[in-house]
Write a protein that holds these residues in place. Sequence first.
Motif, PDB file in Angstrom:
ATOM      1  N   SER A  81      43.322  36.203  64.925  1.00  0.00           N
ATOM      2  CA  SER A  81      44.709  36.603  64.694  1.00  0.00           C
ATOM      3  C   SER A  81      45.318  35.663  63.666  1.00  0.00           C
ATOM      4  O   SER A  81      45.660  34.519  63.966  1.00  0.00           O
ATOM      5  N   MET A  82      45.422  36.137  62.435  1.00  0.00           N
ATOM      6  CA  MET A  82      46.029  35.317  61.383  1.00  0.00           C
ATOM      7  C   MET A  82      46.597  36.212  60.299  1.00  0.00           C
ATOM      8  O   MET A  82      46.053  37.257  59.995  1.00  0.00           O
ATOM      9  N   GLY A  83      47.716  35.780  59.731  1.00  0.00           N
ATOM     10  CA  GLY A  83      48.377  36.526  58.674  1.00  0.00           C
ATOM     11  C   GLY A  83      49.719  37.077  59.111  1.00  0.00           C
ATOM     12  O   GLY A  83      49.830  37.682  60.176  1.00  0.00           O
ATOM     13  N   MET A  84      50.755  36.806  58.309  1.00  0.00           N
ATOM     14  CA  MET A  84      52.113  37.285  58.553  1.00  0.00           C
ATOM     15  C   MET A  84      52.584  38.002  57.279  1.00  0.00           C
ATOM     16  O   MET A  84      51.802  38.208  56.358  1.00  0.00           O
ATOM     17  N   SER A  85      53.863  38.398  57.234  1.00  0.00           N
ATOM     18  CA  SER A  85      54.338  39.178  56.076  1.00  0.00           C
ATOM     19  C   SER A  85      53.995  38.503  54.746  1.00  0.00           C
ATOM     20  O   SER A  85      53.599  39.165  53.789  1.00  0.00           O
ATOM     21  N   GLY A  86      54.145  37.190  54.687  1.00  0.00           N
ATOM     22  CA  GLY A  86      53.990  36.500  53.413  1.00  0.00           C
ATOM     23  C   GLY A  86      52.558  36.189  53.014  1.00  0.00           C
ATOM     24  O   GLY A  86      52.297  35.892  51.837  1.00  0.00           O
ATOM     25  N   GLY A 118      39.013  37.393  56.654  1.00  0.00           N
ATOM     26  CA  GLY A 118      38.375  37.904  57.864  1.00  0.00           C
ATOM     27  C   GLY A 118      39.282  38.130  59.055  1.00  0.00           C
ATOM     28  O   GLY A 118      38.801  38.310  60.175  1.00  0.00           O
ATOM     29  N   SER A 119      40.588  38.144  58.838  1.00  0.00           N
ATOM     30  CA  SER A 119      41.508  38.394  59.949  1.00  0.00           C
ATOM     31  C   SER A 119      41.216  39.736  60.615  1.00  0.00           C
ATOM     32  O   SER A 119      40.965  40.735  59.944  1.00  0.00           O
ATOM     33  N   THR A 120      41.283  39.770  61.953  1.00  0.00           N
ATOM     34  CA  THR A 120      41.148  41.055  62.643  1.00  0.00           C
ATOM     35  C   THR A 120      42.473  41.537  63.211  1.00  0.00           C
ATOM     36  O   THR A 120      42.575  42.665  63.678  1.00  0.00           O
ATOM     37  N   MET A 121      43.492  40.663  63.197  1.00  0.00           N
ATOM     38  CA  MET A 121      44.831  41.057  63.656  1.00  0.00           C
ATOM     39  C   MET A 121      45.859  40.360  62.790  1.00  0.00           C
ATOM     40  O   MET A 121      45.869  39.127  62.713  1.00  0.00           O
ATOM     41  N   ILE A 122      46.724  41.149  62.144  1.00  0.00           N
ATOM     42  CA  ILE A 122      47.823  40.524  61.420  1.00  0.00           C
ATOM     43  C   ILE A 122      49.122  40.774  62.168  1.00  0.00           C
ATOM     44  O   ILE A 122      49.292  41.803  62.819  1.00  0.00           O
ATOM     45  N   ARG A 123      50.019  39.809  62.098  1.00  0.00           N
ATOM     46  CA  ARG A 123      51.285  39.862  62.843  1.00  0.00           C
ATOM     47  C   ARG A 123      52.433  39.965  61.850  1.00  0.00           C
ATOM     48  O   ARG A 123      52.788  38.986  61.201  1.00  0.00           O
ATOM     49  N   ILE A 124      52.963  41.179  61.723  1.00  0.00           N
ATOM     50  CA  ILE A 124      53.928  41.447  60.653  1.00  0.00           C
ATOM     51  C   ILE A 124      55.313  41.751  61.211  1.00  0.00           C
ATOM     52  O   ILE A 124      55.492  42.710  61.968  1.00  0.00           O
ATOM     53  N   MET A 143      43.702  32.122  67.175  1.00  0.00           N
ATOM     54  CA  MET A 143      44.916  32.462  66.441  1.00  0.00           C
ATOM     55  C   MET A 143      45.383  31.234  65.672  1.00  0.00           C
ATOM     56  O   MET A 143      45.203  30.107  66.138  1.00  0.00           O
ATOM     57  N   GLY A 144      45.951  31.476  64.495  1.00  0.00           N
ATOM     58  CA  GLY A 144      46.481  30.339  63.741  1.00  0.00           C
ATOM     59  C   GLY A 144      47.566  30.760  62.773  1.00  0.00           C
ATOM     60  O   GLY A 144      47.692  31.935  62.429  1.00  0.00           O
ATOM     61  N   MET A 145      48.343  29.782  62.376  1.00  0.00           N
ATOM     62  CA  MET A 145      49.397  29.998  61.381  1.00  0.00           C
ATOM     63  C   MET A 145      49.177  29.035  60.222  1.00  0.00           C
ATOM     64  O   MET A 145      49.042  27.834  60.428  1.00  0.00           O
ATOM     65  N   LEU A 149      43.058  31.403  71.701  1.00  0.00           N
ATOM     66  CA  LEU A 149      43.390  29.978  71.623  1.00  0.00           C
ATOM     67  C   LEU A 149      44.014  29.707  70.259  1.00  0.00           C
ATOM     68  O   LEU A 149      43.481  30.116  69.224  1.00  0.00           O
ATOM     69  N   GLN A 150      45.150  29.036  70.294  1.00  0.00           N
ATOM     70  CA  GLN A 150      45.828  28.739  69.025  1.00  0.00           C
ATOM     71  C   GLN A 150      45.317  27.419  68.470  1.00  0.00           C
ATOM     72  O   GLN A 150      45.311  26.392  69.146  1.00  0.00           O
ATOM     73  N   VAL A 151      44.893  27.480  67.221  1.00  0.00           N
ATOM     74  CA  VAL A 151      44.361  26.294  66.565  1.00  0.00           C
ATOM     75  C   VAL A 151      45.352  25.823  65.509  1.00  0.00           C
ATOM     76  O   VAL A 151      45.947  26.622  64.794  1.00  0.00           O
ATOM     77  N   HIS A 152      45.497  24.528  65.447  1.00  0.00           N
ATOM     78  CA  HIS A 152      46.395  23.928  64.467  1.00  0.00           C
ATOM     79  C   HIS A 152      45.673  23.842  63.123  1.00  0.00           C
ATOM     80  O   HIS A 152      44.807  22.999  62.931  1.00  0.00           O
TER      81      HIS A 152
END
Length: 223
Positions: free
Chosen positions: A188-193, A202-208, A150-152, A114-117
């Motif tokens: 699911s949180m975290g990108m290249s930056g 505590g992220s368990t999945m990063i999206r790079i 998941m969040g951004m 579920l994506q959270v704002h």
Amino acid sequence: MLINQPAFEQLKSELASTGTTLIAVSKTKPVEAIQELYDLGQRDFGENYVQELVEKQPLLPEDIRWHFIGHLQSNKVKYIAPFVYLIHGVDSLKLLKEINKQAAKLNRTIRVLLQVHIATEETKFGMDESELAAVFLEQDLNHVQIGGLMGMASFTDDLEKVRQEFTTLAKLAETYRDHFKESPAILSMGMSGDYKIAVECGSTMIRIGSMLFGARNYPQNTQ
Ligand SMILES: *Cc1c(COP(=O)(O)O)cnc(C)c1O
């Protein structure tokens, strides 16, 4: 080489002691680049656009775990339902019900987040806490497995703010952990930056994406 192998090796060693999964975000990038990373051992790939994903998927090895990380429209769920591994951006009950329906037709269970704002920016998709709570009240969605959140974070240089947003998401995952079908819950949180902060939170999945594949040619904020 079409990919940044040193960055890949560095990410892998940074993550080795954390248990965090690396998802290589290959949107807008050619199948040749994906194949290169696959040949180096990467199996989890993320895509944002349904049409692009359904074009690439048959051209690449079958054991790739395809993560759908973009904004998914209900009427397009059916195209990815047969093969998708995890849908990250579920941001409404309506979408969740449609995924459940398509999964039932295929006699499979589809894993979702579920994506959270969490960002203060208006443009980011996602549910608020009351919408989350409403989803958890739904009883008969037997063909979806809600594994976590998941969040951004906001796109900003203010790292404290990013940390606060990731912390908010991690706390929500903790609050609702009994509602998730995976333990520990997926975060699911975290990108290249901002992945380093995400992992600390505590992220368990990063999206790079860009760190592995280079900058993209068209804007990324269409999510
Ligand atoms: C594009 C995208 C990413 C990857 O972004 P990079 O900054 O290139 O690492 C991660 N998550 C989502 C939801 C995206 O749309």
